[in-house]
Design a protein around this motif. Structure first.
Motif, PDB file in Angstrom:
ATOM      1  N   LEU A 163       0.954  -1.236   0.114  1.00  0.00           N
ATOM      2  CA  LEU A 163      -0.130  -0.187  -0.227  1.00  0.00           C
ATOM      3  C   LEU A 163       1.104   1.149  -0.099  1.00  0.00           C
ATOM      4  N   ALA A 164       0.461   2.278  -0.889  1.00  0.00           N
ATOM      5  CA  ALA A 164       1.274   3.487  -0.791  1.00  0.00           C
ATOM      6  C   ALA A 164       1.569   4.200   0.304  1.00  0.00           C
ATOM      7  N   GLN A 165       0.439   4.139   1.217  1.00  0.00           N
ATOM      8  CA  GLN A 165       0.500   5.255   2.335  1.00  0.00           C
ATOM      9  C   GLN A 165       1.209   4.525   3.488  1.00  0.00           C
ATOM     10  N   PHE A 166       1.555   3.285   3.369  1.00  0.00           N
ATOM     11  CA  PHE A 166       2.542   2.654   4.477  1.00  0.00           C
ATOM     12  C   PHE A 166       3.837   2.411   4.477  1.00  0.00           C
ATOM     13  N   PRO A 167       4.710   2.288   5.362  1.00  0.00           N
ATOM     14  CA  PRO A 167       5.817   1.561   5.099  1.00  0.00           C
ATOM     15  C   PRO A 167       5.919   0.390   5.343  1.00  0.00           C
ATOM     16  N   PHE A 168       6.880  -0.173   4.640  1.00  0.00           N
ATOM     17  CA  PHE A 168       6.788  -1.853   4.489  1.00  0.00           C
ATOM     18  C   PHE A 168       6.824  -2.412   5.639  1.00  0.00           C
ATOM     19  N   PRO A 169       6.141  -3.737   5.677  1.00  0.00           N
ATOM     20  CA  PRO A 169       5.852  -4.431   7.029  1.00  0.00           C
ATOM     21  C   PRO A 169       7.359  -4.334   7.896  1.00  0.00           C
ATOM     22  N   ASN A 170       8.599  -4.628   7.548  1.00  0.00           N
ATOM     23  CA  ASN A 170       9.762  -4.709   8.209  1.00  0.00           C
ATOM     24  C   ASN A 170       9.904  -3.443   8.858  1.00  0.00           C
ATOM     25  N   ARG A 171       9.360  -2.156   8.419  1.00  0.00           N
ATOM     26  CA  ARG A 171       9.819  -0.947   8.875  1.00  0.00           C
ATOM     27  C   ARG A 171       8.531  -0.352   9.545  1.00  0.00           C
ATOM     28  N   ALA A 172       7.397  -1.182   9.432  1.00  0.00           N
ATOM     29  CA  ALA A 172       6.282  -0.534  10.201  1.00  0.00           C
ATOM     30  C   ALA A 172       6.175  -0.994  11.815  1.00  0.00           C
ATOM     31  N   ASP A 173       5.443  -0.098  12.459  1.00  0.00           N
ATOM     32  CA  ASP A 173       5.302  -0.238  13.968  1.00  0.00           C
ATOM     33  C   ASP A 173       3.948  -1.165  14.035  1.00  0.00           C
ATOM     34  N   ASP A 174       3.756  -1.606  15.328  1.00  0.00           N
ATOM     35  CA  ASP A 174       2.596  -2.476  15.467  1.00  0.00           C
ATOM     36  C   ASP A 174       1.289  -1.840  15.160  1.00  0.00           C
ATOM     37  N   ALA A 175       1.102  -0.281  15.524  1.00  0.00           N
ATOM     38  CA  ALA A 175       0.122   0.218  15.021  1.00  0.00           C
ATOM     39  C   ALA A 175      -0.161   0.410  13.621  1.00  0.00           C
ATOM     40  N   ALA A 176       0.875   0.599  12.805  1.00  0.00           N
ATOM     41  CA  ALA A 176       0.758   0.598  11.388  1.00  0.00           C
ATOM     42  C   ALA A 176       0.405  -0.824  10.897  1.00  0.00           C
ATOM     43  N   ARG A 177       0.816  -1.924  11.350  1.00  0.00           N
ATOM     44  CA  ARG A 177       0.689  -3.200  10.957  1.00  0.00           C
ATOM     45  C   ARG A 177      -0.620  -3.674  11.285  1.00  0.00           C
ATOM     46  N   THR A 178      -1.221  -3.022  12.584  1.00  0.00           N
ATOM     47  CA  THR A 178      -2.764  -3.164  12.956  1.00  0.00           C
ATOM     48  C   THR A 178      -3.585  -2.673  11.658  1.00  0.00           C
ATOM     49  N   GLU A 179      -3.289  -1.453  11.398  1.00  0.00           N
ATOM     50  CA  GLU A 179      -4.055  -0.501  10.562  1.00  0.00           C
ATOM     51  C   GLU A 179      -4.018  -1.278   9.191  1.00  0.00           C
ATOM     52  N   ILE A 180      -3.010  -1.581   8.725  1.00  0.00           N
ATOM     53  CA  ILE A 180      -2.644  -2.515   7.387  1.00  0.00           C
ATOM     54  C   ILE A 180      -3.639  -3.487   7.366  1.00  0.00           C
ATOM     55  N   GLU A 181      -3.359  -4.265   8.370  1.00  0.00           N
ATOM     56  CA  GLU A 181      -4.324  -5.689   8.268  1.00  0.00           C
ATOM     57  C   GLU A 181      -5.991  -5.323   8.195  1.00  0.00           C
ATOM     58  N   SER A 182      -6.271  -4.302   9.345  1.00  0.00           N
ATOM     59  CA  SER A 182      -7.576  -4.155   9.411  1.00  0.00           C
ATOM     60  C   SER A 182      -8.294  -3.506   7.773  1.00  0.00           C
ATOM     61  N   LEU A 183      -7.456  -2.763   7.213  1.00  0.00           N
ATOM     62  CA  LEU A 183      -8.012  -2.084   6.089  1.00  0.00           C
ATOM     63  C   LEU A 183      -7.916  -3.185   4.938  1.00  0.00           C
ATOM     64  N   LEU A 184      -6.899  -3.995   4.703  1.00  0.00           N
ATOM     65  CA  LEU A 184      -7.037  -4.829   3.671  1.00  0.00           C
ATOM     66  C   LEU A 184      -7.827  -6.218   3.852  1.00  0.00           C
ATOM     67  N   LYS A 185      -8.145  -6.477   5.168  1.00  0.00           N
ATOM     68  CA  LYS A 185      -9.210  -7.456   5.790  1.00  0.00           C
ATOM     69  C   LYS A 185     -10.538  -7.024   5.230  1.00  0.00           C
ATOM     70  N   ASP A 186     -10.782  -5.563   5.466  1.00  0.00           N
ATOM     71  CA  ASP A 186     -12.165  -5.301   5.322  1.00  0.00           C
ATOM     72  C   ASP A 186     -12.603  -5.372   3.601  1.00  0.00           C
ATOM     73  N   GLN A 187     -11.417  -5.037   2.865  1.00  0.00           N
ATOM     74  CA  GLN A 187     -11.390  -4.993   1.458  1.00  0.00           C
ATOM     75  C   GLN A 187     -11.368  -6.422   1.150  1.00  0.00           C
ATOM     76  N   LEU A 188     -10.912  -7.566   1.551  1.00  0.00           N
ATOM     77  CA  LEU A 188     -11.030  -8.672   0.980  1.00  0.00           C
ATOM     78  C   LEU A 188     -12.233  -9.391   1.045  1.00  0.00           C
ATOM     79  N   PHE A 189     -13.156  -9.030   2.107  1.00  0.00           N
ATOM     80  CA  PHE A 189     -14.162  -9.922   2.354  1.00  0.00           C
ATOM     81  C   PHE A 189     -15.430  -9.888   1.396  1.00  0.00           C
ATOM     82  N   ASP A 190     -15.376  -8.696   0.702  1.00  0.00           N
ATOM     83  CA  ASP A 190     -16.698  -8.814  -0.348  1.00  0.00           C
ATOM     84  C   ASP A 190     -15.935  -8.441  -1.598  1.00  0.00           C
ATOM     85  N   LEU A 191     -14.924  -8.892  -1.815  1.00  0.00           N
ATOM     86  CA  LEU A 191     -14.167  -8.946  -3.375  1.00  0.00           C
ATOM     87  C   LEU A 191     -15.101  -9.761  -4.262  1.00  0.00           C
TER      88      LEU A 191
END
Length: 355
Positions: free
Chosen positions: A35-63
């Motif tokens: 995702l363009a707006q986030f650092p790569f996972p190896n540079r992301a802190d726990d809060a960013a990783r949680t936000e990334i998971e939540s964002l992508l998970k929401d998008q996957l369910f109704d693909l």
């Protein structure tokens, strides 16, 4: 998703009904995306990783990708369940061993998985039985497009898709074909294949991809270059090379049959006999013997067993699967006994079913 329910099934890629499935176990295409707006996972802190998971998970369910996806929160799984998903090729070892928020969306046929917060924010993977790269590409391209309509990928006009590891920059594509090559191994011709593949920048890996050792004469052939070529060019390279390896393996099998049919039949029959009667057996020996058995079925030396059963045994006799089937934690020596018992039961059941 109820992981326990998967212990009685096998994924679409193990059904042994795809093109060239006597030699090609499966075809796989994986895309690495961020995702363009986030650092790569190896540079992301726990809060960013949680936000990334939540964002992508929401998008996957109704693909709208023609299949229902179930979501598994990998962070909350115990070690055994994580290893179980690795053995089924639904997540990578790196994803299992990582930390923080992460999960995977899995299709009901297990031919599509979407790993969130692996090395990259998103790893899209499609697996099909046999030599079916065009089918894999058609499906994964649709999924990738559907996701890209909802999120903004990290993309550079000059470099292409940006990834955590430079070796994936560009297309972010990894095209792999898993081959069963027992005759080339038996005659030591396999080294010639490895050398030829290395010269054209194709990688050879074991059953579980990067860093894994070959077991049971299974090898994954995949591209190494992701930059400077289109996805279709990379797929075309594999489609050009793999048929030559298939034909090579078939020629050597035919030669072995013509030169020493009795000896080959004896090897296959001994493997079958050990698998049906052993009281304790390691995972490595099981893979080796099942490999002989699989070759024997394809050569007509064994006529009371089918390829899908052998393919399933390859997975169900792995350590995590055995423990899930037994519903208990087992030490290595206990697993060897349980594995032998499971093989006796399955192969005897199949005998009974045919009577």
């Amino acid at each position: 998703m109820d992981l326990d329910s998967l212990t009685t099934t096998s994924g679409e890629w193990l059904r042994g009904n795809g093109p060239e499935s006597d030699i090609v176990i499966s075809s796989r295409i994986r895309l690495a995306r961020n995702l363009a707006q986030f650092p790569f996972p190896n540079r992301a802190d726990d809060a960013a990783r949680t936000e990334i998971e939540s964002l992508l998970k929401d998008q996957l369910f109704d693909l709208a990708v023609g299949t229902r996806l179930s979501y598994v929160d990998v962070r909350t799984l115990n070690d055994l369940d994580r290893q179980f998903l690795v053995e089924r090729q639904l997540i990578s070892r790196e994803h299992a061993e990582s930390h923080g928020s992460r999960g995977v969306g899995i299709s009901s046929e297990e031919n599509l998985s979407l790993m969130i917060n692996e090395e990259d924010h998103l790893r899209i993977q499609v697996l099909h039985s046999g030599f079916a790269l065009d089918d894999c590409w058609k499906q994964i391209d649709q999924v990738d497009d559907a996701i890209e309509e909802r999120v903004t990928y990290a993309f550079n006009d000059e470099l292409g898709y940006l990834t955590a590891c430079p070796t994936n920059v560009g297309t972010g594509i990894r095209v792999s074909v898993m081959l069963h090559l027992p005759a080339l191994v038996l005659t030591k011709e396999i080294q010639k294949v490895f050398q030829a593949l290395h010269k054209i920048s194709l990688a050879v890996r074991g059953l579980y991809g990067e860093g894994s050792q070959a077991m049971g004469d299974f090898y994954q052939i995949s591209n190494q270059v992701t930059l400077g070529k289109s996805e279709s060019q990379i797929i075309a390279e594999l489609k050009d090379v793999v048929p030559n390896i298939i034909n090579y393996e078939r020629r050597v099998r035919d030669a072995l049959i013509q030169e020493n049919r009795q000896g080959l039949h004896d090897q296959v029959s001994r493997a079958y006999g050990i698998l049906k009667n052993a009281q304790t057996i390691t995972s490595e020996e099981t893979m080796h013997l099942l490999s002989s058995l699989r070759m024997g079925i394809n050569l007509g030396l064994i006529d009371d067993l089918e390829i899908p059963t052998v393919n399933e045994l390859f997975i169900h006799t792995q350590p995590a699967h055995l423990q899930k089937i037994r519903q208990e934690s087992l030490e290595s020596s206990e697993r060897n006994i349980a594995r032998a018992g499971y093989l006796r039961l399955r192969l005897t059941d199949d005998d009974d079913d045919r009577e």
